[in-house]
Design an enzyme around this catalytic site. Structure first.
Site, PDB file in Angstrom:
ATOM      1  N   GLY A   1      14.515  30.225 -49.794  1.00  0.00           N
ATOM      2  CA  GLY A   1      15.560  31.113 -49.280  1.00  0.00           C
ATOM      3  C   GLY A   1      16.173  31.988 -50.362  1.00  0.00           C
TER       4      GLY A   1
ATOM      5  N   GLU B   1      13.880  34.810 -50.611  1.00  0.00           N
ATOM      6  CA  GLU B   1      14.029  35.595 -49.371  1.00  0.00           C
ATOM      7  C   GLU B   1      15.324  36.410 -49.383  1.00  0.00           C
ATOM      8  OE1 GLU B   1      13.308  31.927 -47.156  1.00  0.00           O
ATOM      9  OE2 GLU B   1      11.805  33.022 -46.013  1.00  0.00           O
TER      10      GLU B   1
ATOM     11  N   GLU C   1       8.102  26.386 -49.623  1.00  0.00           N
ATOM     12  CA  GLU C   1       8.412  25.618 -48.409  1.00  0.00           C
ATOM     13  C   GLU C   1       7.264  24.711 -47.989  1.00  0.00           C
ATOM     14  OE1 GLU C   1       9.181  28.789 -48.918  1.00  0.00           O
ATOM     15  OE2 GLU C   1      11.203  29.181 -48.173  1.00  0.00           O
TER      16      GLU C   1
HETATM   17  N1  CAA Z   1      18.669  22.312 -51.712  1.00  0.00           N
HETATM   18  C1  CAA Z   1      19.580  21.364 -52.017  1.00  0.00           C
HETATM   19  N2  CAA Z   1      19.803  20.947 -53.270  1.00  0.00           N
HETATM   20  C2  CAA Z   1      19.073  21.510 -54.257  1.00  0.00           C
HETATM   21  C3  CAA Z   1      18.109  22.498 -54.012  1.00  0.00           C
HETATM   22  C4  CAA Z   1      17.926  22.911 -52.669  1.00  0.00           C
HETATM   23  N3  CAA Z   1      17.055  23.876 -52.321  1.00  0.00           N
HETATM   24  N4  CAA Z   1      17.529  22.852 -55.183  1.00  0.00           N
HETATM   25  C5  CAA Z   1      18.141  22.110 -56.131  1.00  0.00           C
HETATM   26  N5  CAA Z   1      19.058  21.295 -55.579  1.00  0.00           N
HETATM   27  C6  CAA Z   1      19.917  20.328 -56.248  1.00  0.00           C
HETATM   28  C7  CAA Z   1      19.149  19.095 -56.670  1.00  0.00           C
HETATM   29  O1  CAA Z   1      18.981  18.198 -55.580  1.00  0.00           O
HETATM   30  C8  CAA Z   1      20.030  18.557 -57.760  1.00  0.00           C
HETATM   31  O2  CAA Z   1      21.114  17.901 -57.163  1.00  0.00           O
HETATM   32  P1  CAA Z   1      21.514  16.388 -57.662  1.00  0.00           P
HETATM   33  O3  CAA Z   1      21.988  16.602 -59.078  1.00  0.00           O
HETATM   34  O4  CAA Z   1      22.586  15.996 -56.712  1.00  0.00           O
HETATM   35  O5  CAA Z   1      20.248  15.593 -57.584  1.00  0.00           O
HETATM   36  C9  CAA Z   1      20.578  19.833 -58.419  1.00  0.00           C
HETATM   37  O6  CAA Z   1      20.399  20.875 -57.458  1.00  0.00           O
HETATM   38  C10 CAA Z   1      19.826  20.226 -59.674  1.00  0.00           C
HETATM   39  O7  CAA Z   1      18.441  20.288 -59.339  1.00  0.00           O
HETATM   40  P2  CAA Z   1      17.309  19.521 -60.187  1.00  0.00           P
HETATM   41  O8  CAA Z   1      17.863  18.275 -60.791  1.00  0.00           O
HETATM   42  O9  CAA Z   1      16.110  19.400 -59.303  1.00  0.00           O
HETATM   43  O10 CAA Z   1      17.075  20.604 -61.361  1.00  0.00           O
HETATM   44  P3  CAA Z   1      15.733  20.850 -62.168  1.00  0.00           P
HETATM   45  O11 CAA Z   1      16.085  21.801 -63.243  1.00  0.00           O
HETATM   46  O12 CAA Z   1      15.080  19.580 -62.534  1.00  0.00           O
HETATM   47  O13 CAA Z   1      14.739  21.595 -61.117  1.00  0.00           O
HETATM   48  C11 CAA Z   1      14.178  23.187 -59.399  1.00  0.00           C
HETATM   49  C12 CAA Z   1      15.067  22.852 -60.618  1.00  0.00           C
HETATM   50  C13 CAA Z   1      12.715  23.352 -59.831  1.00  0.00           C
HETATM   51  C14 CAA Z   1      14.670  24.513 -58.834  1.00  0.00           C
HETATM   52  C15 CAA Z   1      14.283  22.055 -58.346  1.00  0.00           C
HETATM   53  O14 CAA Z   1      15.638  21.803 -58.108  1.00  0.00           O
HETATM   54  C16 CAA Z   1      13.645  22.379 -57.029  1.00  0.00           C
HETATM   55  O15 CAA Z   1      12.433  22.319 -56.909  1.00  0.00           O
HETATM   56  N6  CAA Z   1      14.451  22.716 -55.987  1.00  0.00           N
HETATM   57  C17 CAA Z   1      13.986  22.923 -54.637  1.00  0.00           C
HETATM   58  C18 CAA Z   1      13.253  24.233 -54.501  1.00  0.00           C
HETATM   59  C19 CAA Z   1      12.765  24.432 -53.072  1.00  0.00           C
HETATM   60  O16 CAA Z   1      11.947  23.690 -52.566  1.00  0.00           O
HETATM   61  N7  CAA Z   1      13.287  25.472 -52.394  1.00  0.00           N
HETATM   62  C20 CAA Z   1      12.937  25.777 -51.025  1.00  0.00           C
HETATM   63  C21 CAA Z   1      13.956  25.205 -50.084  1.00  0.00           C
HETATM   64  S1  CAA Z   1      13.475  25.293 -48.391  1.00  0.00           S
HETATM   65  C22 CAA Z   1      13.850  26.851 -47.911  1.00  0.00           C
HETATM   66  O17 CAA Z   1      14.350  27.653 -48.669  1.00  0.00           O
HETATM   67  C23 CAA Z   1      13.486  27.133 -46.472  1.00  0.00           C
HETATM   68  C24 CAA Z   1      13.573  28.552 -46.058  1.00  0.00           C
HETATM   69  O18 CAA Z   1      12.663  29.328 -46.089  1.00  0.00           O
HETATM   70  C25 CAA Z   1      14.757  29.072 -45.546  1.00  0.00           C
END
Ligand code: CAA
Length: 257
Positions: free
Chosen positions: A108, A111, A131
């Site tokens: 997102g 996006e 995703e």
């Molecule tokens: N949603 C909720 N929480 C999130 C998040 C997300 N998309 N991305 C990161 N966070 C949170 C983590 O859970 C973490 O929280 P806690 O400390 O409570 O565990 C905090 O942010 C810090 O994140 P990380 O510890 O994971 O940080 P990192 O530096 O090790 O990694 C990252 C960074 C690679 C961005 C990793 O956080 C990650 O992969 N995030 C998810 C990315 C993702 O999959 N995004 C797509 C979401 S789905 C979507 O967007 C659907 C759509 O089309 C609308």
């Protein structure tokens, strides 16, 4: 107005919205999307504002929709709530929007940047639509807008493999307009936004509307729209001011009339 998930500032005709959920890397939850739309409503109604910049933190523009908020949702919930339709309002804004992306612009977050009129990014920017890794697909326009921006081959590859695209590749692929160093990104974006804000808002909005037509209608229809819009701008005082200012060798003073 008290904001919990964003910061809102105004400077020289520019509205700056900073996503502000650092503990979640600016993950887009319902509250953030609602606040962003409220801030955009304010800026769109403000006659002093001619351009809007969206930005995040150094580490993350936004790491996606909020996975923790979505995990327990089910089909009837999100179908009847028309989940994410509120986000579409961001793309329907009429004043120009620039995304200043540093760090992660994932899911997102990517996006959201794609909904803006153009993207400037820092050298550490990482764009992805991951995703598929979560067992879902992009839901805020990613399959459509990324494909329009970078073409089918890269869009398919990115959406199917979740690969991250770095800043240089994003510039070469047409996803971002320009890349800056981390230190320069926000200042350069604000400077570009201020330049836009100095112009006639009527002309700026008509340009935005006309370019967006290119993605929606045939070339013949798009050209007709542009020509009629061009004709209509001669009904404005700003057209007279802009052209007389050139002839009289002075800066134009636009009034949006
Ligand atoms: N949603 C909720 N929480 C999130 C998040 C997300 N998309 N991305 C990161 N966070 C949170 C983590 O859970 C973490 O929280 P806690 O400390 O409570 O565990 C905090 O942010 C810090 O994140 P990380 O510890 O994971 O940080 P990192 O530096 O090790 O990694 C990252 C960074 C690679 C961005 C990793 O956080 C990650 O992969 N995030 C998810 C990315 C993702 O999959 N995004 C797509 C979401 S789905 C979507 O967007 C659907 C759509 O089309 C609308």
């Amino acid at each position: 107005m008290q904001w919990d998930t964003i910061l809102l500032e105004k400077r020289n005709g520019v509205g700056l919205i900073t996503l502000n959920r650092p503990k979640s890397l600016n993950a887009l939850n319902t509250q953030l999307i609602r606040e962003m739309n409220l801030a955009l409503d304010q800026l769109e109604q403000d006659p002093e504002i001619g351009c809007i910049v969206l930005t995040g933190s150094e580490k993350a523009f936004a790491a996606g929709a909020d996975i923790k908020e979505m995990v327990e949702l089910n089909f009837p919930n999100i179908y009847f709530d028309d989940f994410f339709t509120l986000a579409d309002r961001i793309a329907q804004r009429r004043k120009p929007l620039i995304a200043a992306v540093s760090g992660y612009a994932l899911g997102g977050g990517c996006e959201l940047a794609l909904m803006c009129d153009f993207i400037y990014c820092a050298e550490n920017a990482k764009f992805a639509l991951p995703e598929v890794t979560l067992g879902v697909l992009p839901g805020i326009g990613g399959t459509q807008r990324l494909t329009l921006a970078v073409g089918k081959a890269k869009a398919m590859e990115m959406c199917l493999t979740a690969r991250q695209m770095g800043a240089q590749e994003a510039e070469h692929s047409g996803l971002v307009a320009r890349v800056f160093s981390q230190q320069e990104l926000l200042e350069q974006t604000l400077q570009a936004a201020e330049k836009i804000a100095e112009k006639s808002l009527t002309a700026v909005m008509m340009i935005k509307e006309s370019i967006n037509r290119a993605f929606e209608v045939s070339l013949a229809e798009g050209l007709r729209f542009e020509r009629r819009t061009f004709h209509s701008i001669f009904a404005t005082l700003d057209q007279k001011e802009g052209m007389w200012a050139f002839i009289e060798k002075r800066p134009a003073k636009f009034t949006n009339q």
